[in-house]
Design an enzyme around this catalytic site. Structure first.
Site, PDB file in Angstrom:
ATOM      1  N   CYS A 123       1.225  -0.855   0.044  1.00  0.00           N
ATOM      2  CA  CYS A 123       0.244  -0.266   0.216  1.00  0.00           C
ATOM      3  C   CYS A 123       1.183   1.275  -0.024  1.00  0.00           C
ATOM      4  O   CYS A 123       1.304   1.734   0.914  1.00  0.00           O
ATOM      5  CB  CYS A 123      -0.876   0.205   1.044  1.00  0.00           C
ATOM      6  SG  CYS A 123      -1.790   1.731   1.687  1.00  0.00           S
ATOM      7  N   CYS A 159      -0.295   4.021   2.663  1.00  0.00           N
ATOM      8  CA  CYS A 159      -0.289   3.839   3.744  1.00  0.00           C
ATOM      9  C   CYS A 159       1.691   3.879   4.631  1.00  0.00           C
ATOM     10  O   CYS A 159       1.609   5.048   5.203  1.00  0.00           O
ATOM     11  CB  CYS A 159      -0.575   2.540   4.119  1.00  0.00           C
ATOM     12  SG  CYS A 159      -1.929   1.681   3.270  1.00  0.00           S
ATOM     13  N   ASP A 160       3.068   3.655   3.270  1.00  0.00           N
ATOM     14  CA  ASP A 160       3.764   2.992   3.686  1.00  0.00           C
ATOM     15  C   ASP A 160       4.470   3.784   2.779  1.00  0.00           C
ATOM     16  O   ASP A 160       5.938   4.419   3.187  1.00  0.00           O
ATOM     17  CB  ASP A 160       4.166   1.718   3.989  1.00  0.00           C
ATOM     18  CG  ASP A 160       2.998   0.855   4.365  1.00  0.00           C
ATOM     19  OD1 ASP A 160       3.265   1.603   5.474  1.00  0.00           O
ATOM     20  OD2 ASP A 160       3.566   0.491   4.238  1.00  0.00           O
TER      21      ASP A 160
END
Ligand code: NDP
Length: 319
Positions: free
Chosen positions: A144, A147-148
């Site tokens: 993701c 997200c990261d």
């Protein structure tokens, strides 16, 4: 195992999953007075909550963030008194006859009985199946970018895959990372033309067609990858992050041997309907769709499932 009854009464509609299919089903079921109970599972809002901008959902001329879209769907379902519970289902006991009650067990060791069930459990990202991949997930390997991606600001990253997800991830990462290597195993993309066009002019996206990863380098965290091309030439790339975007598998583990599934594990539904092979059990969204898998088609099939359930309860359950 002690199972407590979650609700004292038998309900009309339990929805398992809270992506676009689950929430659309909830909105339609709630408006039909079926008082749906939704078990949202581990990732409330489903996969869209970890995507960037959704540009192809009708009604949003400027696009909308996946997270916002799902939060709005949730609010809309709650406006019609759908009950959303942040718990996961561990087991299902489907009845075999029309007019019988199903039982759904929760991981919290409670259970609920329902006349109808809508399964909207979606799908999960696939792994490459290479050594160290699981060990270094969260330590440089991710599924993701939104997200990261932040952890790799100004650094070099790679994305694997040639579909819509991979190109969206590469696009997103190109805005924050130094270089993005996009590894595509074939010599062409599977992604839509619009997404292809959006990355082709990005100077810091290096597209490597016909390349595969043969080794993940790093012991405690990701340090790089070894790749091979179609001419069997190998090379190494030093990386801070590796984002895997090679497709999805349906979340049907708890339905194996309980419902008819296809070879890849997708729930089989009757043509033109959301009916499964068990009476009063319907499936919507990615969990039954190996082909289209769009937010809009998921939402559409969620609506269909609620209408199919309403019809079942009115015409078949009472007979
Ligand atoms: P897809 O199945 O569409 O694409 C998977 C990609 O990964 C393909 O390029 C495939 O290559 C490659 N791949 C598969 N296995 C491997 C492997 N072991 N090693 C290397 N490469 C591999 O998955 P997506 O997640 O991209 O998309 C799923 C669905 O969601 C699609 O229908 C897509 O349209 C939709 N989607 C739509 C979006 C949007 O409209 N904004 C955003 C994201 C997804 P090959 O072609 O060789 O099989």
């Amino acid at each position: 195992m002690i199972i407590n009854n979650f609700y004292k009464k038998i309900v009309d509609c339990v929805i398992i999953g809270s992506g676009p299919a689950g929430y659309s089903a909830a909105i339609y079921a709630a408006r039909a007075d079926l008082n749906p109970i939704i078990f949202s599972g581990f990732q409330p809002g489903g996969q869209l909550t970890s995507t960037t901008n959704v540009d192809n959902y009708p009604g949003f001329p400027l696009g909308v963030s996946g997270k916002v879209l799902m939060e709005n769907c949730k609010k809309q379902a709650e406006r019609f008194n759908a009950v959303i519970i942040h718990k996961s289902v561990s087991e299902v006991h489907f009845s075999h006859q029309k007019g019988e009650i199903h039982r759904i067990d929760l991981e919290s060791k409670e259970s609920i009985e329902s006349k109808g069930i809508i399964i909207a459990t979606g799908s999960r990202p696939k792994f490459l199946g290479i050594e160290k991949e699981k060990k270094l997930t969260g330590l440089g390997i991710s599924f993701c970018a939104t997200c990261d991606g932040f952890f790799h600001k100004g650094k070099n990253v790679a994305v694997v895959g040639g579909g819509d997800t991979a190109l969206e991830e590469a696009n997103y990462l190109s805005n924050i990372c130094k270089n993005v290597y996009l590894l595509v195993r074939k010599n062409y993309f599977r992604a839509s033309k619009a997404l292809q066009n959006s990355i082709l002019n990005k100077k810091n996206i290096n597209i490597l067609f016909g390349h595969r990863i043969i080794e993940i380098i790093g012991n405690h965290f990701l340090e790089g990858i070894k790749i091979i091309n179609n001419n069997n030439q190998t090379s190494k790339i030093v990386l801070s992050g590796l984002f895997i975007a090679i497709g999805h598998s349906p979340n049907t583990d708890i339905f194996k041997k309980k419902l008819d599934l296809d070879k890849k594990g997708y729930i089989l539904v009757e043509k033109g309907s959301t009916r499964t092979n068990k009476p009063g059990v319907f499936a919507a969204g990615d969990v039954q769709d190996p082909i289209y898998r769009q937010a809009i088609t998921s939402a559409g099939s969620g609506c269909m499932a609620a209408l199919d359930l309403e019809k079942y309860l009115n015409l078949e359950f009472k007979k």
